[in-house]
Design a protein around this motif. Structure first.
Motif, PDB file in Angstrom:
ATOM      1  N   ILE A 191       6.512   3.577   3.895  1.00  0.00           N
ATOM      2  CA  ILE A 191       7.937   3.411   3.506  1.00  0.00           C
ATOM      3  C   ILE A 191       7.709   2.084   3.055  1.00  0.00           C
ATOM      4  CG2 ILE A 191      10.063   2.982   5.209  1.00  0.00           C
ATOM      5  CD1 ILE A 191       8.533   5.201   7.035  1.00  0.00           C
ATOM      6  N   ILE A 192       6.940   0.913   3.392  1.00  0.00           N
ATOM      7  CA  ILE A 192       6.701  -0.324   2.560  1.00  0.00           C
ATOM      8  C   ILE A 192       6.757  -0.280   1.303  1.00  0.00           C
ATOM      9  CG2 ILE A 192       6.296  -2.823   2.734  1.00  0.00           C
ATOM     10  CD1 ILE A 192       7.431  -1.540   5.367  1.00  0.00           C
ATOM     11  N   GLY A 193       6.068   0.273   1.344  1.00  0.00           N
ATOM     12  CA  GLY A 193       5.939   0.473  -0.584  1.00  0.00           C
ATOM     13  C   GLY A 193       7.077   1.242  -1.013  1.00  0.00           C
ATOM     14  N   ALA A 194       8.261   2.033  -0.307  1.00  0.00           N
ATOM     15  CA  ALA A 194       8.925   2.406  -1.409  1.00  0.00           C
ATOM     16  C   ALA A 194      10.309   1.221  -1.261  1.00  0.00           C
ATOM     17  CB  ALA A 194       9.072   3.646  -0.400  1.00  0.00           C
ATOM     18  N   LEU A 247       3.807   6.190  -8.122  1.00  0.00           N
ATOM     19  CA  LEU A 247       4.288   6.781  -6.752  1.00  0.00           C
ATOM     20  C   LEU A 247       3.172   6.300  -6.199  1.00  0.00           C
ATOM     21  CD1 LEU A 247       6.174   7.386  -5.081  1.00  0.00           C
ATOM     22  CD2 LEU A 247       5.239   9.886  -4.756  1.00  0.00           C
ATOM     23  N   LEU A 248       1.550   6.590  -6.348  1.00  0.00           N
ATOM     24  CA  LEU A 248       0.764   6.334  -5.793  1.00  0.00           C
ATOM     25  C   LEU A 248      -0.098   5.323  -6.291  1.00  0.00           C
ATOM     26  CD1 LEU A 248      -2.142   7.495  -4.341  1.00  0.00           C
ATOM     27  CD2 LEU A 248      -3.585   7.833  -6.717  1.00  0.00           C
ATOM     28  N   TRP A 249       0.411   4.380  -6.752  1.00  0.00           N
ATOM     29  CA  TRP A 249      -0.513   2.872  -6.714  1.00  0.00           C
ATOM     30  C   TRP A 249       1.082   2.168  -5.694  1.00  0.00           C
ATOM     31  CZ3 TRP A 249      -4.609   0.725  -7.713  1.00  0.00           C
ATOM     32  CH2 TRP A 249      -5.619   1.786  -9.204  1.00  0.00           C
ATOM     33  N   THR A 250       2.597   2.790  -6.137  1.00  0.00           N
ATOM     34  CA  THR A 250       3.101   1.990  -5.040  1.00  0.00           C
ATOM     35  C   THR A 250       3.282   2.295  -3.611  1.00  0.00           C
ATOM     36  OG1 THR A 250       5.019   2.376  -6.700  1.00  0.00           O
ATOM     37  CG2 THR A 250       6.057   2.175  -4.221  1.00  0.00           C
ATOM     38  N   LEU A 251       2.516   3.553  -3.043  1.00  0.00           N
ATOM     39  CA  LEU A 251       2.146   3.563  -1.583  1.00  0.00           C
ATOM     40  C   LEU A 251       0.949   3.122  -1.787  1.00  0.00           C
ATOM     41  CD1 LEU A 251       2.903   7.309  -1.718  1.00  0.00           C
ATOM     42  CD2 LEU A 251       4.015   5.753  -1.068  1.00  0.00           C
ATOM     43  N   LEU A 252      -0.034   2.632  -2.391  1.00  0.00           N
ATOM     44  CA  LEU A 252      -1.255   2.243  -1.732  1.00  0.00           C
ATOM     45  C   LEU A 252      -0.966   0.638  -1.894  1.00  0.00           C
ATOM     46  CD1 LEU A 252      -4.241   3.824  -4.068  1.00  0.00           C
ATOM     47  CD2 LEU A 252      -3.584   3.399  -1.888  1.00  0.00           C
ATOM     48  N   VAL A 253       0.230   0.047  -2.917  1.00  0.00           N
ATOM     49  CA  VAL A 253       0.704  -1.145  -2.272  1.00  0.00           C
ATOM     50  C   VAL A 253       1.265  -1.602  -1.149  1.00  0.00           C
ATOM     51  CG1 VAL A 253       1.878  -2.843  -3.404  1.00  0.00           C
ATOM     52  CG2 VAL A 253       0.568  -1.781  -5.139  1.00  0.00           C
ATOM     53  N   GLY A 254       1.462  -0.770  -1.086  1.00  0.00           N
ATOM     54  CA  GLY A 254       2.405  -0.626   0.492  1.00  0.00           C
ATOM     55  C   GLY A 254       2.091  -0.668   1.661  1.00  0.00           C
ATOM     56  N   ILE A 255       0.325   0.074   1.913  1.00  0.00           N
ATOM     57  CA  ILE A 255      -0.201   0.252   2.841  1.00  0.00           C
ATOM     58  C   ILE A 255      -1.120  -1.133   2.963  1.00  0.00           C
ATOM     59  CG2 ILE A 255      -2.489   1.275   3.544  1.00  0.00           C
ATOM     60  CD1 ILE A 255      -1.402   3.761   2.316  1.00  0.00           C
ATOM     61  N   VAL A 256      -1.386  -1.674   1.958  1.00  0.00           N
ATOM     62  CA  VAL A 256      -2.433  -2.678   2.186  1.00  0.00           C
ATOM     63  C   VAL A 256      -0.927  -4.044   2.279  1.00  0.00           C
ATOM     64  CG1 VAL A 256      -3.532  -5.020   0.014  1.00  0.00           C
ATOM     65  CG2 VAL A 256      -3.883  -2.579  -0.658  1.00  0.00           C
ATOM     66  N   ALA A 257       0.039  -3.602   1.766  1.00  0.00           N
ATOM     67  CA  ALA A 257       1.086  -5.349   2.073  1.00  0.00           C
ATOM     68  C   ALA A 257       1.589  -4.654   3.591  1.00  0.00           C
ATOM     69  CB  ALA A 257       2.508  -5.021   1.038  1.00  0.00           C
ATOM     70  N   GLY A 308       0.853  -7.873   6.046  1.00  0.00           N
ATOM     71  CA  GLY A 308       2.016  -7.816   6.708  1.00  0.00           C
ATOM     72  C   GLY A 308       1.774  -8.602   8.310  1.00  0.00           C
ATOM     73  N   THR A 309       1.137  -6.914   8.526  1.00  0.00           N
ATOM     74  CA  THR A 309       1.028  -7.248  10.971  1.00  0.00           C
ATOM     75  C   THR A 309      -0.059  -8.385  10.736  1.00  0.00           C
ATOM     76  OG1 THR A 309       0.996  -4.965  10.362  1.00  0.00           O
ATOM     77  CG2 THR A 309      -0.205  -5.593  11.901  1.00  0.00           C
ATOM     78  N   ALA A 310      -1.086  -8.807   9.917  1.00  0.00           N
ATOM     79  CA  ALA A 310      -1.792  -9.716  10.022  1.00  0.00           C
ATOM     80  C   ALA A 310      -1.399 -10.972   9.980  1.00  0.00           C
ATOM     81  CB  ALA A 310      -3.142  -9.302   9.587  1.00  0.00           C
ATOM     82  N   ILE A 311      -0.515 -10.827   9.201  1.00  0.00           N
ATOM     83  CA  ILE A 311      -0.041 -12.831   9.032  1.00  0.00           C
ATOM     84  C   ILE A 311       1.067 -12.915  10.293  1.00  0.00           C
ATOM     85  CG2 ILE A 311       1.707 -13.635   7.342  1.00  0.00           C
ATOM     86  CD1 ILE A 311       0.693 -12.877   5.318  1.00  0.00           C
ATOM     87  N   ALA A 369      10.484  -8.244   7.296  1.00  0.00           N
ATOM     88  CA  ALA A 369      11.053  -8.459   6.049  1.00  0.00           C
ATOM     89  C   ALA A 369       9.157  -9.335   5.326  1.00  0.00           C
ATOM     90  CB  ALA A 369      11.478  -9.547   6.468  1.00  0.00           C
ATOM     91  N   ILE A 370       8.674  -9.875   6.454  1.00  0.00           N
ATOM     92  CA  ILE A 370       6.970  -9.835   5.319  1.00  0.00           C
ATOM     93  C   ILE A 370       6.637  -8.859   4.451  1.00  0.00           C
ATOM     94  CG2 ILE A 370       4.974 -11.006   6.074  1.00  0.00           C
ATOM     95  CD1 ILE A 370       5.981 -12.485   8.169  1.00  0.00           C
ATOM     96  N   GLN A 371       6.012  -7.616   5.261  1.00  0.00           N
ATOM     97  CA  GLN A 371       5.847  -6.104   4.519  1.00  0.00           C
ATOM     98  C   GLN A 371       6.416  -6.158   3.259  1.00  0.00           C
ATOM     99  OE1 GLN A 371       5.937  -4.099   7.801  1.00  0.00           O
ATOM    100  NE2 GLN A 371       3.887  -4.354   9.121  1.00  0.00           N
ATOM    101  N   VAL A 372       7.604  -6.292   3.667  1.00  0.00           N
ATOM    102  CA  VAL A 372       8.152  -6.109   2.621  1.00  0.00           C
ATOM    103  C   VAL A 372       8.594  -7.073   1.632  1.00  0.00           C
ATOM    104  CG1 VAL A 372      10.846  -5.474   1.496  1.00  0.00           C
ATOM    105  CG2 VAL A 372       9.932  -4.198   3.454  1.00  0.00           C
ATOM    106  N   VAL A 373       8.243  -8.174   1.815  1.00  0.00           N
ATOM    107  CA  VAL A 373       7.806  -9.092   0.576  1.00  0.00           C
ATOM    108  C   VAL A 373       6.881  -9.728  -0.226  1.00  0.00           C
ATOM    109  CG1 VAL A 373       7.987 -11.720   0.168  1.00  0.00           C
ATOM    110  CG2 VAL A 373       9.424 -10.777   1.154  1.00  0.00           C
TER     111      VAL A 373
END
Length: 87
Positions: free
Chosen positions: A15-18, A32-42, A46-49, A67-71
């Motif tokens: 969801i974050i990637g989208a 779409l696949l890259w967007t989803l992978l970036v969202g997972i990493v973010a 973001g959770t760690a931060i 908000a941190i994850q979306v940014v």
């Protein structure tokens, strides 16, 4: 982070990637696949931060963490778009 936290981070990451892609203006040349992978990493980063800042353990929805994850996702999608544009 336990296994349920990792699984939820992956689901939230989708969801974050989208959302990160929607935040960016204009058209991105990222699939779409890259967007989803970036969202997972973010989501994971973001959770760690947010955990490091002490804002991850609140009751209800963690808006600051979200908000941190979306940014992070928007920055990641934007960087990937620029990298693909150079090719």
């Amino acid at each position: 982070m336990d296994i349920s936290g990792i699984i939820s981070a992956i689901v939230i990451g989708l969801i974050i990637g989208a959302l990160g892609r929607l935040v960016l203006p204009g058209r991105q040349r990222v699939g779409l696949l890259w967007t989803l992978l970036v969202g997972i990493v973010a989501a994971l980063i973001g959770t760690a931060i947010a955990g490091g800042l002490g804002v991850a353990d609140t009751k209800g929805i963690d808006w600051i963490e979200l908000a941190i994850q979306v940014v992070l996702a928007a920055v990641g999608v934007g960087a990937l778009d620029r990298a693909k544009a150079r090719r």
